[in-house]
Design a protein around this motif. Structure first.
Motif, PDB file in Angstrom:
ATOM      1  N   ALA A 172       1.282  -1.256   0.042  1.00 51.07           N
ATOM      2  CA  ALA A 172      -0.055   0.514  -0.440  1.00 51.07           C
ATOM      3  C   ALA A 172       0.874   1.571  -0.053  1.00 51.07           C
ATOM      4  N   PRO A 173       0.256   2.623  -1.035  1.00 47.32           N
ATOM      5  CA  PRO A 173       1.862   3.427  -0.779  1.00 47.32           C
ATOM      6  C   PRO A 173       0.940   3.677   0.663  1.00 47.32           C
ATOM      7  N   THR A 174       2.369   4.942   1.093  1.00 44.15           N
ATOM      8  CA  THR A 174       1.782   6.018   1.568  1.00 44.15           C
ATOM      9  C   THR A 174       0.987   6.884   1.058  1.00 44.15           C
ATOM     10  N   ILE A 175       0.118   7.619   2.145  1.00 39.84           N
ATOM     11  CA  ILE A 175      -0.989   8.464   1.996  1.00 39.84           C
ATOM     12  C   ILE A 175      -0.073   9.970   1.605  1.00 39.84           C
ATOM     13  N   GLU A 176      -1.202  10.604   1.114  1.00 42.94           N
ATOM     14  CA  GLU A 176      -0.895  12.224   0.772  1.00 42.94           C
ATOM     15  C   GLU A 176      -1.383  12.978   1.467  1.00 42.94           C
ATOM     16  N   PRO A 177      -0.765  13.979   2.359  1.00 38.50           N
ATOM     17  CA  PRO A 177      -1.792  14.448   2.973  1.00 38.50           C
ATOM     18  C   PRO A 177      -2.100  16.138   1.521  1.00 38.50           C
ATOM     19  N   SER A 178      -3.519  16.326   1.922  1.00 35.79           N
ATOM     20  CA  SER A 178      -4.091  17.137   1.216  1.00 35.79           C
ATOM     21  C   SER A 178      -4.793  18.276   1.674  1.00 35.79           C
ATOM     22  N   GLU A 179      -5.113  19.106   1.365  1.00 31.70           N
ATOM     23  CA  GLU A 179      -5.926  19.780   1.300  1.00 31.70           C
ATOM     24  C   GLU A 179      -7.201  19.947   1.750  1.00 31.70           C
ATOM     25  N   LYS A 180      -8.149  19.103   0.616  1.00 29.11           N
ATOM     26  CA  LYS A 180      -9.177  17.957   0.822  1.00 29.11           C
ATOM     27  C   LYS A 180      -9.611  17.406   1.623  1.00 29.11           C
ATOM     28  N   CYS A 181      -8.545  16.559   2.282  1.00 29.64           N
ATOM     29  CA  CYS A 181      -8.523  15.518   3.581  1.00 29.64           C
ATOM     30  C   CYS A 181      -9.495  16.240   4.728  1.00 29.64           C
ATOM     31  N   LEU A 182      -8.987  18.205   4.811  1.00 26.78           N
ATOM     32  CA  LEU A 182      -9.360  19.233   6.050  1.00 26.78           C
ATOM     33  C   LEU A 182     -11.135  18.130   5.915  1.00 26.78           C
ATOM     34  N   GLU A 183     -11.936  18.628   4.792  1.00 31.34           N
ATOM     35  CA  GLU A 183     -12.972  18.444   5.313  1.00 31.34           C
ATOM     36  C   GLU A 183     -13.380  16.964   4.986  1.00 31.34           C
ATOM     37  N   CYS A 184     -12.775  16.124   4.390  1.00 30.77           N
ATOM     38  CA  CYS A 184     -13.238  15.263   4.196  1.00 30.77           C
ATOM     39  C   CYS A 184     -13.819  14.571   5.162  1.00 30.77           C
ATOM     40  N   PRO A 185     -15.272  13.440   5.474  1.00 33.19           N
ATOM     41  CA  PRO A 185     -15.703  13.965   7.291  1.00 33.19           C
ATOM     42  C   PRO A 185     -15.005  12.042   7.402  1.00 33.19           C
TER      43      PRO A 185
END
Length: 163
Positions: A117-130
């Motif tokens: 599994a690849p590592t998670i890449e942070p994104s600004e969209k993640c902040l609004e994800c439920p």
């Protein structure tokens, strides 16, 4: 619901999709469909809730890939909000970014071939994800960022401290 239908209708009028591909090396191909390609420009259209001040990084990378696929010197990212307002960003072609995109595609291909599994890449969209608590969220002090990787909490360190 009506605003979504209107947005999709407006975007579909402007779109003339063109599919292309690009060799990333090591048997890996990047394939994508630009919303529109003209004589000297490739275009990407995006519907958003709020017009951004800067293009989203993933859209910048996507458009740069299209510029290389279709051999265009520059492109345009056009954002539309719910009220019909638009914001355009002209983006020049970047060979350095394309090299990094190809490198990352090859790494992702290798990981997936090996069932890693690849590592998670942070994104600004993640902040609004439920669902962000499942993979990525801010720590309690809201200053340091962290993420879950294979079941373990890890703190992201500033660039100068990574060696």
């Amino acid at each position: 619901m009506m605003s979504k239908i209107m947005q999709k209708s407006a975007l579909s009028i402007m779109e003339k999709p063109v599919t292309g591909e690009l060799d990333a090396g090591s048997g890996v191909k990047l394939v994508g469909t630009a919303e529109r390609v003209e004589d000297d420009v490739a275009m990407v259209f995006k519907a958003v809730d709020e017009l951004p001040e800067m293009p989203y990084p993933e859209h910048f990378i996507q458009l740069n890939s299209y510029l290389h696929m279709f051999d265009k010197p520059e492109g345009v990212i056009v954002y539309f909000d719910k009220e019909g307002n638009e914001m355009e960003f002209q983006v020049p072609r970047s060979n350095r970014l394309m090299g990094e995109t190809k490198r990352r595609a090859r790494i992702l291909n290798t990981l997936l071939k090996n069932n890693v599994a690849p590592t998670i890449e942070p994104s600004e969209k993640c902040l609004e994800c439920p669902h962000n608590e499942k993979c990525y969220y801010t720590s309690e002090d809201k200053v340091k960022w962290g993420f879950w990787a294979r079941g373990k909490w890890r703190e992201l360190k500033p660039k100068d401290s990574i060696l």
